[in-house]
Enzyme design. Structure first.
Site, short mmCIF file in Angstrom:
data_model
loop_
_atom_site.label_atom_id
_atom_site.label_comp_id
_atom_site.label_asym_id
_atom_site.label_seq_id
_atom_site.Cartn_x
_atom_site.Cartn_y
_atom_site.Cartn_z
N SER A 165 -3.92 -13.15 -6.02
CA SER A 165 -2.73 -12.51 -6.56
C SER A 165 -2.88 -11.03 -6.90
CB SER A 165 -2.24 -13.27 -7.79
OG SER A 165 -1.45 -14.36 -7.40
N TYR B 69 5.95 -17.23 -13.79
CA TYR B 69 5.22 -16.71 -12.63
C TYR B 69 5.56 -17.52 -11.38
CZ TYR B 69 1.16 -14.33 -10.56
OH TYR B 69 0.33 -13.55 -9.79
N SER B 70 6.07 -16.85 -10.37
CA SER B 70 6.46 -17.54 -9.13
C SER B 70 6.00 -16.76 -7.91
CB SER B 70 7.98 -17.71 -9.08
OG SER B 70 8.39 -18.22 -7.83
N ASN B 71 5.17 -17.37 -7.10
CA ASN B 71 4.71 -16.72 -5.88
C ASN B 71 5.86 -16.37 -4.95
OD1 ASN B 71 1.79 -16.80 -6.26
ND2 ASN B 71 2.00 -19.01 -6.14
N GLY C 184 -6.73 -12.53 -9.66
CA GLY C 184 -6.18 -13.51 -8.75
C GLY C 184 -7.24 -14.42 -8.17
#
Length: 405
Positions: A104, A210-212, A354
């Site tokens: 990330s 939190y969202s990819n 990440g």
């Protein structure tokens, strides 16, 4: 310092599962049958020796990490070193500037490109994202800013974990099924449509999660506005200007080019435990939310340049750094965390850590860009994310060695 300073790509979970949060496994697993850990000679060309950092690396290996490479730049110069092993069962230490999957930390690169386009007037930060991506039928309350700060409410493609214990599965990114299908290709639009078929987690702009998927949408936004592939724009705007020759956008390629340490995954198969090398994998499942490959040197150069204002105009850099109040202890702005280590450690930092299966990355900078810490860990991952509690210990060990008096 707390575990909230790790940049997790999985949402917060219940008390029982919260300790396992991370980007597709930032947790550190115990190793069995590993060769005696090696310590690579420090990179003497990068400044005088730092015994406190060598001691920190040994401590991290003792926690169960297979290999670690660390780089610090500050007023004393630049130091790089490594410890542990490059491959299980072998004695060679990891390269001091090897390639690795950054997870990330990719989001900071993606956010930078989007904000450059904002600065050029091509994108409105508070404009509806649907204006640029009409084909997806996005809720018009979702702005570009909300994508970058994780306040859109869009379902996380890798799964959602709610406070009441409810779990809504996403695409497969762990366990035996992932291992056996780790070379599968996902298209960015496929990931987005999968996520948008699920209900919003909350009304856009009313909360933080939190969202990819937010950053896959950001990639598609860049491509729609520029008419060029995301990878080309990233190379043109960031990688080439900064001379980041060790950083690449793999797309669907499973390879890690150049010298690198290996990552592993452990899973159950018919009652037996298997450990496999997962260094080679197709990272399209995470796309522009976490697919970059880089080096500690390149990440240090990028973090320093970004913090020093070399990539964005001052007003947009200030927007990037400003934590959203709903992000709470995470202190998340636009593609950046802003952890505060306290007065004895220089106060607020800028960072985005990440990880993807078997790899974990640390990327920190002081607000002026004059001091940076970048690191890569390789380890044996598993579906249970064993010993996830060691993650904050690793972060604390390194950040205190690099930043604290």
């Amino acid at each position: 310092m707390t575990s909230s300073q790790i940049a997790a790509s999985k949402p917060r979970r219940t008390r029982k599962t919260a300790r396992r949060a991370g980007v597709a496994a930032v947790a550190v697993a115990l190793l069995a049958g590993v060769a005696t850990p090696a310590v690579a000679a420090p990179d003497r060309s990068a400044g005088r020796d730092r015994p406190e950092l060598r001691a920190a690396m040994r401590e991290i290996v003792d926690l169960g990490v297979a290999g670690v490479q660390v780089r610090v730049r500050d007023q004393r110069g630049e130091w790089a070193g490594s410890a542990g092993v490059r491959e299980l069962g072998k004695a060679a230490a990891p390269p001091t500037n090897g390639r690795f999957r950054v997870g990330s930390a990719t989001k900071t690169f993606t956010a930078t490109v989007v904000l450059q386009l904002v600065g050029e007037g091509e994108i409105g930060l508070d404009a509806p994202a649907a204006d640029y991506l009409p084909r997806f039928g996005l809720d018009r309350r979702i702005t570009v800013r909300m994508l970058l700060q994780h306040t859109s409410g869009v379902f996380n493609q890798t799964g959602e974990y709610y406070p009441d214990g409810t779990v809504v599965p996403g695409i497969t990114w762990s366990g035996r099924e992932w291992v056996e299908n780790r070379f599968r290709t996902y298209r960015p639009a496929e990931l987005v449509r999968f996520a948008l078929a699920k209900p919003l987690r909350f009304a856009p702009g009313t909360d933080w999660s939190y969202s990819n998927t937010n950053y896959v949408l950001a990639r598609l936004l860049v491509e729609e506005v520029t008419g060029r592939p995301y990878a080309e724009e990233l190379r043109r705007r960031v990688l080439r200007p900064l001379g980041l020759s060790g950083t690449s956008v793999p797309g669907t390629s499973p390879e890690v080019p150049g010298p690198h340490a290996h990552a592993y995954y452990r899973y159950e198969d018919g009652g037996r435990t298997k450990t496999v090398d997962v260094t080679r994998q197709n990272p399209s499942w995470i796309s522009s939310a976490g697919d970059l490959i880089s080096t500690t040197e390149d990440l240090a150069t990028f973090a320093s340049a970004l913090a020093a204002g070399k990539l964005l105009p001052a007003p947009l850099l200030a927007e990037m750094r400003a934590p959203h109040p709903k992000s709470g202890v995470h202190r998340y702005g636009l593609g950046l965390f802003a952890p505060d280590l306290g007065p004895n450690c220089g106060g607020a930092l800028l960072n985005h850590n990440g990880g993807v299966q078997g790899f974990a990355t640390l990327m920190y900078s002081t607000p002026d860009g004059r001091k940076t810490l970048t690191a890569s860990l390789t380890y044996v991952d598993d579906a249970a994310m064993s010993l996830a509690g060691t993650v904050p210990k690793v972060v604390e060990t390194l950040t205190r060695s690099a930043f604290c008096e």
